[in-house]
Design a protein around this motif. Structure first.
Motif, PDB file in Angstrom:
ATOM      1  N   ASN A 126       0.806  -1.232   0.000  1.00 57.38           N
ATOM      2  CA  ASN A 126       0.000   0.000   0.000  1.00 57.38           C
ATOM      3  C   ASN A 126       0.833   1.273   0.000  1.00 57.38           C
ATOM      4  N   VAL A 127       1.995   1.206   0.638  1.00 53.38           N
ATOM      5  CA  VAL A 127       2.803   2.420   0.773  1.00 53.38           C
ATOM      6  C   VAL A 127       3.605   2.743  -0.490  1.00 53.38           C
ATOM      7  N   ASP A 128       3.725   1.781  -1.411  1.00 52.05           N
ATOM      8  CA  ASP A 128       4.660   1.912  -2.532  1.00 52.05           C
ATOM      9  C   ASP A 128       4.453   3.185  -3.353  1.00 52.05           C
ATOM     10  N   GLU A 129       3.235   3.397  -3.812  1.00 57.53           N
ATOM     11  CA  GLU A 129       3.008   4.545  -4.689  1.00 57.53           C
ATOM     12  C   GLU A 129       3.136   5.854  -3.921  1.00 57.53           C
ATOM     13  N   PHE A 130       2.717   5.857  -2.660  1.00 62.71           N
ATOM     14  CA  PHE A 130       2.873   7.057  -1.838  1.00 62.71           C
ATOM     15  C   PHE A 130       4.355   7.403  -1.680  1.00 62.71           C
ATOM     16  N   ALA A 131       5.172   6.371  -1.453  1.00 66.99           N
ATOM     17  CA  ALA A 131       6.612   6.580  -1.295  1.00 66.99           C
ATOM     18  C   ALA A 131       7.229   7.134  -2.579  1.00 66.99           C
ATOM     19  N   GLU A 141      -4.973   3.452  -7.379  1.00 63.22           N
ATOM     20  CA  GLU A 141      -4.440   2.672  -6.265  1.00 63.22           C
ATOM     21  C   GLU A 141      -4.448   3.488  -4.981  1.00 63.22           C
ATOM     22  N   MET A 142      -4.100   4.753  -5.068  1.00 61.52           N
ATOM     23  CA  MET A 142      -4.123   5.619  -3.898  1.00 61.52           C
ATOM     24  C   MET A 142      -5.552   5.796  -3.384  1.00 61.52           C
ATOM     25  N   GLU A 143      -6.491   5.874  -4.307  1.00 65.47           N
ATOM     26  CA  GLU A 143      -7.905   5.950  -3.912  1.00 65.47           C
ATOM     27  C   GLU A 143      -8.295   4.729  -3.093  1.00 65.47           C
ATOM     28  N   VAL A 170      -6.373   2.693  -1.345  1.00 66.28           N
ATOM     29  CA  VAL A 170      -5.685   2.672  -0.044  1.00 66.28           C
ATOM     30  C   VAL A 170      -6.317   3.667   0.911  1.00 66.28           C
ATOM     31  N   LEU A 171      -6.538   4.882   0.464  1.00 64.65           N
ATOM     32  CA  LEU A 171      -7.089   5.925   1.336  1.00 64.65           C
ATOM     33  C   LEU A 171      -8.509   5.606   1.772  1.00 64.65           C
ATOM     34  N   ASN A 172      -9.311   5.042   0.885  1.00 61.21           N
ATOM     35  CA  ASN A 172     -10.693   4.722   1.237  1.00 61.21           C
ATOM     36  C   ASN A 172     -10.804   3.496   2.134  1.00 61.21           C
ATOM     37  N   ALA A 173      -9.733   2.721   2.211  1.00 65.66           N
ATOM     38  CA  ALA A 173      -9.727   1.554   3.105  1.00 65.66           C
ATOM     39  C   ALA A 173      -9.386   1.945   4.535  1.00 65.66           C
ATOM     40  N   MET A 174      -8.960   3.182   4.735  1.00 58.32           N
ATOM     41  CA  MET A 174      -8.596   3.643   6.080  1.00 58.32           C
ATOM     42  C   MET A 174      -9.852   3.893   6.918  1.00 58.32           C
ATOM     43  N   PRO A 175      -9.734   3.711   8.238  1.00 61.85           N
ATOM     44  CA  PRO A 175     -10.918   3.844   9.109  1.00 61.85           C
ATOM     45  C   PRO A 175     -11.305   5.297   9.387  1.00 61.85           C
ATOM     46  N   ASN A 176     -11.770   5.977   8.375  1.00 62.22           N
ATOM     47  CA  ASN A 176     -12.302   7.329   8.590  1.00 62.22           C
ATOM     48  C   ASN A 176     -13.458   7.561   7.629  1.00 62.22           C
ATOM     49  N   ASP A 177     -14.170   8.645   7.836  1.00 63.48           N
ATOM     50  CA  ASP A 177     -15.374   8.929   7.048  1.00 63.48           C
ATOM     51  C   ASP A 177     -15.078   9.715   5.777  1.00 63.48           C
ATOM     52  N   GLN A 178     -13.856  10.155   5.620  1.00 63.18           N
ATOM     53  CA  GLN A 178     -13.518  10.965   4.447  1.00 63.18           C
ATOM     54  C   GLN A 178     -13.137  10.048   3.277  1.00 63.18           C
ATOM     55  N   VAL A 189     -12.320   9.544  -0.846  1.00 64.20           N
ATOM     56  CA  VAL A 189     -11.750  10.291  -1.971  1.00 64.20           C
ATOM     57  C   VAL A 189     -12.044   9.536  -3.257  1.00 64.20           C
ATOM     58  N   LYS A 190     -11.942  10.232  -4.381  1.00 63.65           N
ATOM     59  CA  LYS A 190     -12.185   9.583  -5.662  1.00 63.65           C
ATOM     60  C   LYS A 190     -11.250  10.169  -6.708  1.00 63.65           C
ATOM     61  N   ALA A 191     -10.552   9.283  -7.400  1.00 60.92           N
ATOM     62  CA  ALA A 191      -9.663   9.725  -8.469  1.00 60.92           C
ATOM     63  C   ALA A 191     -10.487  10.152  -9.682  1.00 60.92           C
ATOM     64  N   GLU A 192      -9.897  10.969 -10.530  1.00 60.55           N
ATOM     65  CA  GLU A 192     -10.545  11.337 -11.790  1.00 60.55           C
ATOM     66  C   GLU A 192     -10.384  10.165 -12.760  1.00 60.55           C
ATOM     67  N   ARG A 193     -11.467   9.424 -12.953  1.00 54.49           N
ATOM     68  CA  ARG A 193     -11.396   8.194 -13.733  1.00 54.49           C
ATOM     69  C   ARG A 193     -11.669   8.471 -15.223  1.00 54.49           C
ATOM     70  N   VAL A 194     -10.896   7.807 -16.044  1.00 56.16           N
ATOM     71  CA  VAL A 194     -11.072   7.894 -17.497  1.00 56.16           C
ATOM     72  C   VAL A 194     -11.310   6.483 -18.018  1.00 56.16           C
ATOM     73  N   LEU A 195     -12.396   6.308 -18.781  1.00 54.03           N
ATOM     74  CA  LEU A 195     -12.687   5.008 -19.389  1.00 54.03           C
ATOM     75  C   LEU A 195     -12.063   4.976 -20.782  1.00 54.03           C
ATOM     76  N   GLU A 196     -11.116   4.039 -20.965  1.00 51.95           N
ATOM     77  CA  GLU A 196     -10.423   3.949 -22.246  1.00 51.95           C
ATOM     78  C   GLU A 196     -10.907   2.722 -23.029  1.00 51.95           C
TER      79      GLU A 196
END
Length: 626
Positions: A466-471, A549-551, A553-561, A563-570
């Motif tokens: 989970n930390v890879d892309e953040f790092a 991937e960051m979306e 990881v962040l949404n799996a955290m125990p909080n109510d906030q 997030v959503k990435a800007e998704r593009v359908l290709e």
């Protein structure tokens, strides 16, 4: 006999010490043994220049005696002893340190190693004792004196009988309470364990009469008790021995005994440094992560010794978080300690030692990486995640310290590689360091987004933690090469001709893509044709700083906030599904809307993301099958 009062400030300090300064009452024994060692040091030093002393180094000793009936502990030494004035000055005035004065007077001499420079350790005795008696006879004096106190009320000094030079301190222990069991200090095993823990490396023997049991002579099953005078401490620390004297077996045995790890360490680091940071250190890299290593319960830190006396069991300030897996100890004579040996000032010396240790650990791991790849990979499987946290934490403040130590699985090599190895073999025309994220290397290997990058012959790093892309986002680049996700919408691998061709096709299907975007109702920011897809019909990519991937990881955290990435359908323009979509746009827009939803959910599943309505997804498939 007149009872003398402590000075007002001394009374306040004594009360503070007993109730506040020391965290653990058990350290009283460490303090008294250290003071006894100081006293012997002074007489030993004198014996080097004065033949009249008449005692060899081998005859010096500290003795501990327990009396359960009288509830007393007695610590005695055959050191320099104290005169009446010295008893008055050293014990009547708290924080008056004879050891500190002695060291200053003899600072140019060798072999002067005084532990008790702090002046108040003696008074820790009152944490466990309701009365303390000190009998002392100074070397060369005909008279001995007794100092007695029951605490802050005051003390008495009177002449007494004592045959030889030295000091004898007797503690009458307090009565047990519900919260404190002072009688535990009358048990042999408890005293033995405390000496081993805190004073194992005092350089003079610490002895005690131990009750033993043996088979009675002439009998088969009758036993008798006897007393044996036993040395409780090791005296010579392993880290002060020359490396040439020691074998791996010696280091490993010390490790298992000291740190209770029955797996052999992966490696040890034995170092001695002099100069601005003077210390001995013995460090170990464990072969396995402790069961609680990646939990809040894990405490990092090295054991901290001052001249062989343990000051702290875990000094966290000696290790950066990214090297928190290191076990071991540091022994320094130059630490600034105040009031008690427990309270360590966060001064320049400690920071210098920590910085020096950090360099040493990094250098040794770098050597291991270059000289023994197999062993390094074994280490990395256990603690590589912590190194990657080191890149990410504190807003990347320490990224340069560990960036050359981190590794990722390579699509080309099919094993772990360093960033340096990746960059050094990049083709000249490759602009970026490419990476892909997923739950496992097998899953990433089949992602549609990887097809074009592989087709171009470029290597991809697989990020499975989970930390890879953040790092990597914190690292930003390596050797001037930026990182690029294969799922980024701006992959920029097309030739000018390919870009023009795609642009023309997109223009022709512009209305259809707008329709599909509208029917997906805010789930995506755009629909576009893709050059990255070769065999798959569809994929999801992201725009902006927040990746898919960051979306996750962040949404799996125990909080109510959330997030959503800007998704593009290709959409793959070479896949038959694209022609079907174009026909439906002309003939059956309702069916096209359902196809759009299906393709979007299909892309989510391929990406390893959950779909919002599995029942609707299943029903849509069934409808299309009828």
């Amino acid at each position: 006999m007149e009872t003398k009062e402590f000075k007002a400030e001394s009374k306040r300090l004594l009360d503070l010490m007993i109730n506040s300064i020391y965290t653990h009452k058990e350290i009283f024994l460490r303090e008294l043994i250290s003071n006894a060692s100081d006293a012997i040091d002074k007489l030993y030093f004198k014996s080097l220049t004065d033949d009249k002393v008449g005692i060899s180094k081998d005859d010096f000793a500290i003795n501990i005696a327990l009396d359960k009936d009288a509830k007393t502990i007695t610590i005695s030494d055959n050191g320099i002893g104290m005169t009446e004035d010295e008893l008055e000055n050293h014990l009547g005035t708290i924080a008056e340190s004879g050891s500190f004065k002695f060291k200053n007077e003899n600072k140019s001499e060798e072999n002067v190693d005084i532990i008790g420079q702090f002046g108040v350790g003696f008074y820790s005795a009152f944490m466990v004792a309701k009365e303390v008696t000190v009998k002392s006879k100074a070397y060369g004096s005909d008279k001995a004196y007794k100092w007695t106190s029951k605490g802050a009320e005051g003390y008495t000094i009177e002449e007494c009988d004592k045959d030889s030079a030295g000091t004898e301190i007797t503690l009458v222990l307090k009565d047990d309470t519900e919260d404190e069991k002072y009688s535990e200090y009358l048990e042999q095993y408890r005293i033995q364990s405390l000496v081993k823990k805190y004073s194992d490396y005092i350089r003079f023997p610490v002895k005690m009469d131990m009750l033993r049991s043996r088979l009675k002579e002439g009998t088969e099953n009758e036993y008798e008790d006897y007393t044996e005078n036993v040395t409780l401490n090791s005296m010579v620390p392993i880290w002060r021995k020359n490396k040439s004297e020691l074998k791996d077996e010696d280091y490993n045995k010390f490790y298992s005994e000291k740190f209770f790890d029955y797996s052999e360490p992966l490696m040890h680091i034995h170092t001695k440094t002099e100069g601005t940071a003077t210390y001995n250190a013995l460090l170990y890299i464990p072969s396995k992560a402790p069961y609680d290593y990646y939990s809040k319960e894990y405490e990092k830190g090295l054991q901290l010794f001052s001249s062989g006396v343990m000051i702290m069991d875990k000094c966290a300030d000696l290790l950066p978080d990214y090297f928190s897996f290191v076990k071991g100890l540091v022994d320094s004579e130059d630490l600034s300690l105040n009031i008690s040996r427990e309270m360590l000032q966060h001064d320049r010396q400690l920071k210098l030692i920590a910085k020096s240790l950090e360099r040493t650990i990094k250098n040794e791991l770098t050597k291991l990486l270059k000289n023994d790849r197999e062993k390094y990979e074994e280490f990395y499987k256990a603690f590589g995640l912590q190194l990657k946290f080191g890149v990410y934490s504190n807003y990347g403040a320490n990224k340069d310290a560990v960036k050359d130590l981190i590794m990722f699985y390579s699509s080309k090599e099919q094993k772990l590689v360093t960033l340096e190895e990746y960059v050094d073999r990049m083709p000249e025309d490759q602009k970026y360091i490419y990476y892909a994220c997923g739950e496992s290397t097998a899953r990433i290997d089949h992602l549609p987004q990887t097809e074009l990058v592989k087709d171009k012959g470029y290597e991809i790093l697989y990020f499975t933690d989970n930390v890879d892309e953040f790092a990597i986002r914190m690292l930003m680049s390596y050797k001037d090469k930026e990182f690029k996700s294969v799922s980024a919408s701006d992959l920029d691998l097309d030739t000018p001709e390919e870009k023009q061709e795609i642009k023309e096709k997109e223009e022709q299907s512009k209305d259809m893509f707008e329709f599909m975007k509208e029917k997906l109702d805010g789930k995506i920011t755009a629909v576009k044709l893709s050059q990255r897809l070769k065999t798959h019909p569809v994929c999801i990519t992201s725009k902006g700083d927040l990746s898919l991937e960051m979306e996750k990881v962040l949404n799996a955290m125990p909080n109510d906030q959330k997030v959503k990435a800007e998704r593009v359908l290709e959409i793959n323009p070479e896949h038959p599904v694209f022609e079907t979509l174009k026909k439906l746009f002309e003939s059956d827009k309702d069916k096209l809307a359902k196809y759009s939803e299906l393709l979007y959910n299909q892309a989510l599943l391929i990406e390893g993301m959950s779909i919002e309505d599995p029942v609707a997804f299943s029903n849509a498939i069934c409808e299309l099958m009828i």
